[in-house]
Design an enzyme around this catalytic site. Structure first.
Site, mmCIF file in Angstrom:
data_model
loop_
_atom_site.group_PDB
_atom_site.id
_atom_site.type_symbol
_atom_site.label_atom_id
_atom_site.label_comp_id
_atom_site.label_asym_id
_atom_site.label_seq_id
_atom_site.Cartn_x
_atom_site.Cartn_y
_atom_site.Cartn_z
ATOM 1 N N ILE A 158 0.863 -1.177 0.000
ATOM 2 C CA ILE A 158 0.000 0.000 0.000
ATOM 3 C C ILE A 158 0.902 1.231 0.000
ATOM 4 C CG2 ILE A 158 -2.003 -1.089 1.067
ATOM 5 C CD1 ILE A 158 -1.176 0.018 3.739
ATOM 6 N N ASP A 159 0.352 2.360 -0.408
ATOM 7 C CA ASP A 159 1.147 3.574 -0.553
ATOM 8 C C ASP A 159 1.673 4.075 0.787
ATOM 9 O OD1 ASP A 159 0.557 3.543 -3.256
ATOM 10 O OD2 ASP A 159 -1.184 4.859 -3.033
ATOM 11 N N LYS A 160 2.726 4.858 0.717
ATOM 12 C CA LYS A 160 3.344 5.432 1.908
ATOM 13 C C LYS A 160 2.316 6.129 2.799
ATOM 14 C CE LYS A 160 6.375 9.261 3.265
ATOM 15 N NZ LYS A 160 7.237 10.365 2.787
ATOM 16 N N ARG A 262 -7.152 5.769 -5.656
ATOM 17 C CA ARG A 262 -6.879 7.194 -5.846
ATOM 18 C C ARG A 262 -7.167 7.623 -7.292
ATOM 19 N NH1 ARG A 262 -0.896 7.748 -3.584
ATOM 20 N NH2 ARG A 262 -1.324 9.985 -3.819
#
Length: 355
Positions: A158-160, A262
């Site tokens: 998953i993204d930062k 997103r």
């Protein structure tokens, strides 16, 4: 290897400098003549043609041990090398004592609740202080676990600035079996997201191929499913709570593409609240009053990231076959953000939200 080209900022042609090989590629026997910048951008899909041109024109792209310019046309069996003015970064993953929120652990796997702001895997600009470094520390006494072995470790990412649940494989067998579940779409993952705008429906489905935005390679964009551009992606969403100008939704992934939620939400006109890369830090809905603008800015300060949380994760245990289901409550920043919006609408009439 593409990250080495993408990391180039200022390149200067200095014949006296020592160069270090970062990448090597041998052209196929049947290759037709093609500009080297175009050829390399096709082979290194995460590097822009513009950056490759800059590297070549600065003397960092060599063919058969000689520097070439970006208009050089490759020929069969040419040996292309990327030579930079610094040694290649040591990508060995080192154990670092970073706290982990471990939801579950046994001999085969770990489920971790990742906080926002923690990078998952080392990469350009983030070679230390990542989740992988933390896992290496936690398992440093487990002799069978090598953090540098691609057959163990992260099963998905998953993204930062996204918080929430991740599963990590401690054995090659576990990673293979868990990876197959993700590939076959038999896992269950749901996210909570606060997005701009009010939906006319209570639930929906978003389908559209996802690929890198040609205008901004740090962002993904959506193409038609039949466009043959990018990878197919499907996101299902359901409204949880409405706040007039923003909506709390549950998103369920049918596929797992980079920035999928997103990009998909941006595509349908509902960027994630606070998502700077996808336009979510603009005031996209609501009043023009200074009071409202101040309220929104306070919201951004309260949750200074995209409001996205990987809330649930479900899969079959790779050894026992038992169904494993986990839930992570909203972290403090998102929880306070949602509460702030609840407080805002409780003192606002319904007519206020007409746009």
């Amino acid at each position: 290897m593409a990250e080495y080209i993408d990391d180039i900022e200022e390149l200067e042609d200095d014949e006296e400098q020592q160069l270090y090989e970062h990448f090597r590629l041998v052209v196929d026997k049947g290759q037709e003549p093609l500009r080297i910048d175009k050829y390399m951008s096709e082979k290194l899909q995460h590097s822009s043609r513009n950056r490759i041109q800059r590297a070549a024109d600065a003397g960092f792209v060599h063919v058969n041990d000689r520097p070439v310019k970006s208009n050089y046309k490759v020929r069969p069996l040419d040996v292309i090398t990327l030579m930079l003015d610094r040694p290649r970064h040591d990508s060995t993953i080192e154990a670092e004592d970073i706290p982990l929120d471990i939801v579950f652990e046994d001999s085969e796997l770990m489920v971790i609740n990742k906080p926002a702001g923690l990078v998952v895997h080392p990469g350009v600009g983030n070679f230390h202080g990542t989740l992988v470094n933390a896992i290496a520390w936690h398992l440093k006494d487990l002799k069978s676990f090598d953090p540098n072995d691609p057959e163990v470790g992260l099963v998905h990412r998953i993204d930062k600035d996204t918080s929430g649940l991740l599963v990590i494989a401690k054995t090659p067998m576990a990673k293979t079996k868990l990876g197959l579940q993700f590939f076959n779409k038999t896992t269950h993952r749901s996210y909570n997201a606060l997005v701009w705008g009010n939906f006319t429906e209570d639930e929906g489905r978003i389908e559209g191929n996802i690929a890198r935005d040609p205008k901004d390679r740090l962002r993904m964009t959506v193409f038609a499913p039949d466009s043959e551009i990018g990878k197919s992606a499907v996101t299902h969403y359901r409204v949880i709570e409405r706040f007039g100008y923003v909506t709390l939704v549950e998103c369920i992934l049918e596929t797992g593409r980079t920035h999928q939620i997103r990009a998909h939400m941006k595509h349908i006109g509902h960027p994630l609240f606070g998502d700077e890369r996808y336009g979510g830090t603009e005031i996209l809905r609501g009043q023009r009053s200074s009071t409202y603008r101040a309220f929104i800015q306070n919201c951004f300060k309260l949750c200074s990231r995209q409001a996205l949380h990987a809330r649930t994760l479900g899969f079959a245990h790779p050894v026992t076959g038992k169904q494993m289901d986990f839930t992570s409550e909203l972290p403090a920043d998102m929880s306070m953000l949602v509460d702030k919006w609840r407080g805002y609408i409780s003192g606002t009439t319904k007519d206020t939200f007409e746009e």
